[in-house]
Write a protein that holds these residues in place. Structure first.
Motif, mmCIF file in Angstrom:
data_model
loop_
_atom_site.group_PDB
_atom_site.id
_atom_site.type_symbol
_atom_site.label_atom_id
_atom_site.label_comp_id
_atom_site.label_asym_id
_atom_site.label_seq_id
_atom_site.Cartn_x
_atom_site.Cartn_y
_atom_site.Cartn_z
ATOM 1 N N THR A 322 26.589 -2.294 -37.968
ATOM 2 C CA THR A 322 25.234 -2.077 -38.436
ATOM 3 C C THR A 322 24.304 -3.162 -37.918
ATOM 4 O O THR A 322 24.734 -4.279 -37.593
ATOM 5 N N ASP A 323 23.022 -2.819 -37.853
ATOM 6 C CA ASP A 323 22.012 -3.849 -37.663
ATOM 7 C C ASP A 323 21.334 -4.077 -39.010
ATOM 8 O O ASP A 323 21.771 -3.566 -40.036
ATOM 9 N N ALA A 329 21.598 -13.102 -36.016
ATOM 10 C CA ALA A 329 22.253 -13.105 -34.708
ATOM 11 C C ALA A 329 22.758 -11.698 -34.447
ATOM 12 O O ALA A 329 22.994 -10.925 -35.378
ATOM 13 N N SER A 330 22.925 -11.338 -33.181
ATOM 14 C CA SER A 330 23.344 -9.972 -32.878
ATOM 15 C C SER A 330 24.286 -9.948 -31.682
ATOM 16 O O SER A 330 24.268 -10.838 -30.827
ATOM 17 N N ASN A 331 25.127 -8.936 -31.653
ATOM 18 C CA ASN A 331 26.011 -8.643 -30.528
ATOM 19 C C ASN A 331 25.694 -7.256 -29.998
ATOM 20 O O ASN A 331 25.114 -6.422 -30.708
ATOM 21 N N GLY A 345 24.405 -6.585 -36.031
ATOM 22 C CA GLY A 345 24.627 -7.895 -36.629
ATOM 23 C C GLY A 345 25.833 -7.983 -37.535
ATOM 24 O O GLY A 345 26.241 -9.079 -37.912
ATOM 25 N N PHE A 346 26.436 -6.796 -37.883
ATOM 26 C CA PHE A 346 27.513 -6.813 -38.865
ATOM 27 C C PHE A 346 28.590 -5.793 -38.502
ATOM 28 O O PHE A 346 28.315 -4.787 -37.840
ATOM 29 N N PHE A 363 34.966 -8.020 -43.375
ATOM 30 C CA PHE A 363 33.542 -8.040 -43.036
ATOM 31 C C PHE A 363 33.256 -9.208 -42.098
ATOM 32 O O PHE A 363 33.693 -10.331 -42.339
ATOM 33 N N PHE A 364 32.534 -8.908 -41.010
ATOM 34 C CA PHE A 364 32.207 -9.923 -40.015
ATOM 35 C C PHE A 364 30.696 -9.953 -39.783
ATOM 36 O O PHE A 364 30.008 -8.935 -39.915
ATOM 37 N N ALA A 365 30.199 -11.128 -39.378
ATOM 38 C CA ALA A 365 28.814 -11.269 -38.912
ATOM 39 C C ALA A 365 28.838 -11.612 -37.436
ATOM 40 O O ALA A 365 29.758 -12.280 -36.944
#
Length: 663
Positions: A322-323, A329-331, A345-346, A363-365
């Motif tokens: 999800t964003d 931060a984002s991938n 982001g998640f 759950f990851f960020a």
């Protein structure tokens, strides 16, 4: 404000010794900032956990200056003006990164060259500037599907280290091993991403790898080696970076026909007809995926070619990416290396290989470099006939009425199926609406308890007034909930709470039926109640252990409330869902404002005789610990807060609060 993790910034290996406001003096970094109108300036950053008072700056004319001893590494920083009233980025910082709040943090890296510290500036983002090395001899390999091994030929070297973006360009952290015949080997454990590097020979000579897969300009007439690590078919790969221009992101529109509905679901691994009465998406491995949303969470159900439980023990991942509107931060890549159409982001992950022994999701960020950081947050999930995952808005920082996007991913032996490719846009329901059923104005400037309490001395409590001063309470009613909107005179966030406010601790006690309790839910506030309460609500800037909805008999129901803050308007909105309330005699309320303290009893900051750095002052010692810790409260018309809060009897009983009528 906390440091943002992992924005992909590739750093140069060489540098000049200063960047305007930053310079090196011996073994110290000197920070200089021009802000003549300030009364005080402090330096905050990742080096002091964003403390607003750990590193004061001294005034020299119109400049503010301080020095820090820092080890080689990458740091972010900002200047804190007048105790936190204003945060300013350095206009002359070597580089910048998004601070997650619409502004920027300064960013720099310290490295060592010839035994001296140097300031390393961020390099430009790598796209077309990569030069592929077409004449190289292969010197990269993968060991145990976990380690990247780089060989380097230097027979005359006494010792060799490797420095790069993976170790903050440290020339002493990662030693190479002699493998004989003049060869040296670097063994690196790396996540997926793009990395630059050089070899450091005998502690002084920085040498570009003649066999690097590719090169990029180091900014000083030389070259850094560059390579990319990725996963393919479940195996770790390494080679020249895949250089490509990012395509313009396609805006994901909300579905028009395939409507994402609000449905009553149960996370039990079974798919009911009600759970199927919402948006459905079809794939290959994933036969169908159903997506719904409620006021507090999104729901995803995954149907496969056979019962989901039959995949337990196999190398299969079920994931939702999800964003969020304010992700820090984002991938762009999944854990399997698939590039998604939008940054995320998640990551919510269910691992079938370990499900038998660990029946819970992870759950990851996003770290910002296509790697993922494990988080402690728990979410509901189930595997039986189908896979079900609940995505709470709260842990994503998503507020009511906001949009976000999700991607459903099934990875089998490292091969991803993304459903749908363009993602799914979800709009959360707008809860901050309804009819006004009550409104209370409160005296401004009365966050002093019964008149004698004063603020702690630490600069984090600036402006030393208004932080606990309730000025207005508005109560809305809509079909699903009651909304308590509590407005304060001031709202700051020096400790970077995820909810946007650091100091306020709100307690609400509701009287809706006969019976209940007249003492507080937990010890701490040092008050009692004239009429018994039935429900207790507690919120603060940290949602983990400081959000409570409880009944008078001690049953806690976390899902009964959600809350969000609007720091610009200095308002905390507390949404109480009707289905968890039994209203028989109307609604009366006690609304208390206290100071949040992570170490205090029930997270309440204590009051002492005299103020200290962290305690309030003005507590009457002759009360024998029966005076309240309440700083502000809403009282009925015709009553005075000071009189009510001073109604305690020293050594015998607490002050007795009188409720206000909401409905």
């Amino acid at each position: 404000m906390k440091a943002l993790r992992g924005i992909l910034i590739i750093f140069l290996v060489l540098s000049i010794f200063s960047f305007a406001a930053l310079k090196i003096d011996g073994n110290k970094v000197v920070f200089t900032f021009s802000y003549p109108q300030a009364s005080t300036v402090h330096l905050a950053g990742t080096f002091n956990n964003w403390s607003t008072n750990a590193n004061p700056m001294r005034r020299e004319g119109d400049l503010w200056i301080t020095e820090l001893e820092l080890k080689p590494g990458t740091y972010q920083y900002k200047f804190v003006i007048d105790g936190g009233k204003v945060w300013k980025e350095d206009p002359d910082a070597p580089g910048y990164t998004d601070d997650g709040f619409g502004g920027k943090n300064g960013v720099f890296t310290l490295a060592q060259k010839d035994g001296k510290l140097v300031i390393v500036a961020p390099a430009a983002e790598i796209k077309e500037k990569v030069e592929i090395n077409t004449e190289r001899k292969e010197n990269f390999s993968i060991e145990d599907n976990a380690y990247v091994v780089i060989k380097f030929y230097k027979p005359e070297a006494k010792y060799v280290f490797i420095a790069g973006s993976f170790n903050n360009w440290s020339m002493s952290d990662t030693e190479c091993y002699s493998s004989g015949d003049g060869w040296w080997e670097a063994v690196l454990e790396l996540s997926a991403g793009v990395y630059q590097y050089k070899f450091v020979v005998d502690g002084k000579d920085w040498v570009a790898d003649p066999n690097a897969p590719a090169y990029v300009d180091d900014g000083f007439g030389g070259k850094n080696g560059i390579f990319e690590v990725w996963k393919e078919d479940g195996k770790l790969r390494v080679g020249a970076p895949k250089v490509q221009k990012e395509e313009e992101q396609t805006k994901v529109e909300l579905p028009k026909e395939n409507i994402i509905k609000s449905v009553q679901y149960e996370i039990d691994g079974k798919l009911s007809d009600v759970e199927k009465s919402t948006a459905m998406y079809s794939g290959t491995v994933i036969k169908q995926a159903y997506v719904a949303r409620t006021s507090t969470a999104a729901y995803v159900s995954i149907v496969l070619d056979k019962p989901a439980r039959d995949y337990v023990g196999q190398n299969v991942l079920f994931e939702v990416y999800t964003d969020a509107p304010k992700m820090t931060a984002s991938n762009r890549k999944t854990s399997g290396g698939t590039i998604l159409s939008k940054p995320v982001g998640f990551r919510f992950s269910l691992n079938m290989r370990t499900w038998q022994t660990r029946k819970r999701g992870t759950f990851f960020a996003a770290a910002g470099d296509d790697s993922w950081i494990l988080q402690a947050n728990v979410f509901k999930s189930a595997v039986d006939d189908v896979v079900e995952i609940e995505i709470p808005y709260d842990i994503l920082g998503i507020k009511s009425g906001e949009n976000f996007n999700i991607y459903i991913v099934c990875s089998v032996d490292g091969k991803d199926e993304v459903l749908p490719q363009e993602g799914i846009a979800i709009k959360t329901p707008t809860m901050l609406s309804g009819n006004v059923i009550a409104k209370f104005a409160d005296k401004i400037g009365d966050d002093y308890g019964f008149g004698t309490y004063v603020y702690p001395k630490d600069p984090a409590f600036a402006p030393y007034k208004g932080l606990w001063d309730i000025t207005e309470v508005t109560v809305l009613e809509n079909d699903e909930a009651y909304v308590f909107s509590i407005k304060f005179a001031e709202m700051t966030n020096p400790w970077a709470s995820p909810k946007g406010f650091s100091h306020q601790l709100v307690n609400i006690y509701l009287d809706t039926k006969a019976g209940g309790k007249t003492s507080t839910y937990k010890e701490g506030a040092r008050v009692q109640f004239k009429e018994p309460w039935d429900y207790f609500i507690k919120v603060a800037g940290w949602p983990d252990d400081r959000i409570v909805f409880a009944t008078a008999d001690g049953k806690e129901i976390p899902e009964a409330i959600i809350y969000e803050a609007d720091p610009a308007d200095k308002v905390i909105h507390i949404i109480v869902f009707k289905k968890y309330l039994e209203v028989k005699t109307g609604i009366k309320a006690y609304i208390l404002s206290l100071s949040q303290d992570g170490y205090g009893t029930d997270h309440i900051r204590p009051v002492s005789k005299d103020p200290t750095q962290w305690t309030l002052g003005g507590y009457p010692v002759d009360s024998k610990d029966f005076a309240p810790y309440v700083l502000d409260t809403i009282v009925p018309e015709g009553q005075k807060q000071e009189d009510i809060l001073k109604s305690y009897v020293p050594g015998q009983s607490y002050a007795t609060l009188i409720p206000i009528v909401v409905k």
